[in-house]
Design a protein around this motif. Structure first.
Motif, short mmCIF file in Angstrom:
data_model
loop_
_atom_site.label_atom_id
_atom_site.label_comp_id
_atom_site.label_asym_id
_atom_site.label_seq_id
_atom_site.Cartn_x
_atom_site.Cartn_y
_atom_site.Cartn_z
N ALA A 58 0.83 -1.20 0.00
CA ALA A 58 0.00 0.00 0.00
C ALA A 58 0.86 1.26 0.00
N ASP A 59 1.91 1.26 0.80
CA ASP A 59 2.80 2.43 0.85
C ASP A 59 3.50 2.63 -0.48
N ALA A 60 3.91 1.53 -1.12
CA ALA A 60 4.56 1.65 -2.43
C ALA A 60 3.59 2.19 -3.47
N ALA A 61 2.33 1.73 -3.41
CA ALA A 61 1.32 2.24 -4.35
C ALA A 61 1.06 3.72 -4.12
N ALA A 62 1.04 4.12 -2.84
CA ALA A 62 0.84 5.55 -2.53
C ALA A 62 2.01 6.37 -3.04
N ALA A 63 3.22 5.84 -2.92
CA ALA A 63 4.40 6.57 -3.40
C ALA A 63 4.38 6.73 -4.92
N ARG A 64 3.74 5.77 -5.61
CA ARG A 64 3.62 5.86 -7.07
C ARG A 64 2.43 6.72 -7.49
N GLY A 65 1.65 7.18 -6.53
CA GLY A 65 0.47 7.98 -6.85
C GLY A 65 -0.73 7.14 -7.22
N GLU A 66 -0.68 5.82 -6.94
CA GLU A 66 -1.78 4.93 -7.29
C GLU A 66 -2.74 4.70 -6.13
N ALA A 67 -2.40 5.18 -4.95
CA ALA A 67 -3.25 4.97 -3.78
C ALA A 67 -3.16 6.19 -2.88
N ALA A 68 -4.18 6.37 -2.06
CA ALA A 68 -4.21 7.51 -1.15
C ALA A 68 -3.13 7.36 -0.09
N PRO A 69 -2.36 8.39 0.18
CA PRO A 69 -1.31 8.30 1.20
C PRO A 69 -1.92 8.38 2.61
N ARG A 70 -1.72 7.34 3.41
CA ARG A 70 -2.16 7.34 4.81
C ARG A 70 -1.56 6.13 5.51
N ASP A 71 -1.81 6.04 6.81
CA ASP A 71 -1.36 4.88 7.58
C ASP A 71 -2.34 3.74 7.33
N TYR A 72 -1.86 2.64 6.76
CA TYR A 72 -2.75 1.55 6.36
C TYR A 72 -2.78 0.39 7.35
N ARG A 73 -2.13 0.51 8.50
CA ARG A 73 -2.01 -0.66 9.37
C ARG A 73 -3.37 -1.13 9.88
#
Length: 219
Positions: free
Chosen positions: A154-169
């Protein structure tokens, strides 16, 4: 019994002591997958029955393990390791795919590996539950490893702009419960769907978590 019996050393039958020990351990784990993962289950299996199924003696059992719980612990880790290896291989092969296709490849690899043998699902989601505090700790530790993997994706997807940036735990923890529950119910025949349909549903749930209403991918 003050620990395990000492196994013989030296070369015999063309195999080293280490090779013979590894073979015995594999045979005990194969027998445990059969008995724990099917009938009669972990709680109704005896050392004698496991040894007989493995084609080995109870003395050889105690050369490898102290208790049947040790066997279940080793088998639980082995089943998880098989699934993790399949997931990591799929992830490595899907590096350049868009998020939805990458998630599908990863979950298809996980579900395909676990569901390839219904006994693996029973070991992972049924037999390990409530045996002892030690095995509960192991089960939760392995579950935490899967949560870490989802968070990393999820963090990698957020870094690529493909997912919302947040804490996913927290979301990943809840999602793992959905994965476990749906795969268990599907394996038990309580879900009228193909495995591909189960995977597609899990991917939809994950994408809903990664891309909440109102958020759009960059670009």
């Amino acid at each position: 019994m003050p620990g395990r019996l000492r196994a013989p050393t030296g070369r015999y039958g063309g195999k080293t002591a280490e090779e013979r020990q590894a073979e015995r351990r594999r045979r005990f784990l194969d027998a445990a997958l059969q008995l724990f993962g099917d009938t009669p289950g972990f709680r109704s299996t005896t050392v004698a029955a496991l040894s007989e199924t493995a084609g080995l003696s109870t003395r050889q059992f105690y050369e490898e393990f102290r208790t049947l719980e040790d066997v279940l612990a080793a088998l639980h880790l082995q089943v998880n390791d098989w699934a993790e290896a399949a997931v990591l291989e799929a992830a490595a092969g899907a590096t350049d795919l868009p998020l939805a296709e990458r998630a599908t490849a990863i979950f298809r690899a996980y579900a395909g590996n676990v569901a390839a043998d219904p006994r693996r699902i029973r070991i992972t989601f049924v037999e390990i539950i409530g045996v002892s505090p030690r095995l509960e700790e192991q089960r939760l530790a392995r579950r935490a490893g899967w949560i870490d993997l989802i968070c990393a994706e999820a963090d990698a997807a957020a870094a690529r702009g493909e997912a919302a940036p947040r804490d996913y735990r927290l979301a990943a923890t809840g999602f793992i419960g959905s994965v476990n529950g749906l795969l268990h119910d599907w394996s038990a025949g309580w879900v009228d769907a193909t495995l591909d349909e189960v995977v597609d549903e899990l991917v939809r749930q994950l994408l809903g978590i990664l891309r909440p209403p109102g958020w759009r991918p960059e670009g």
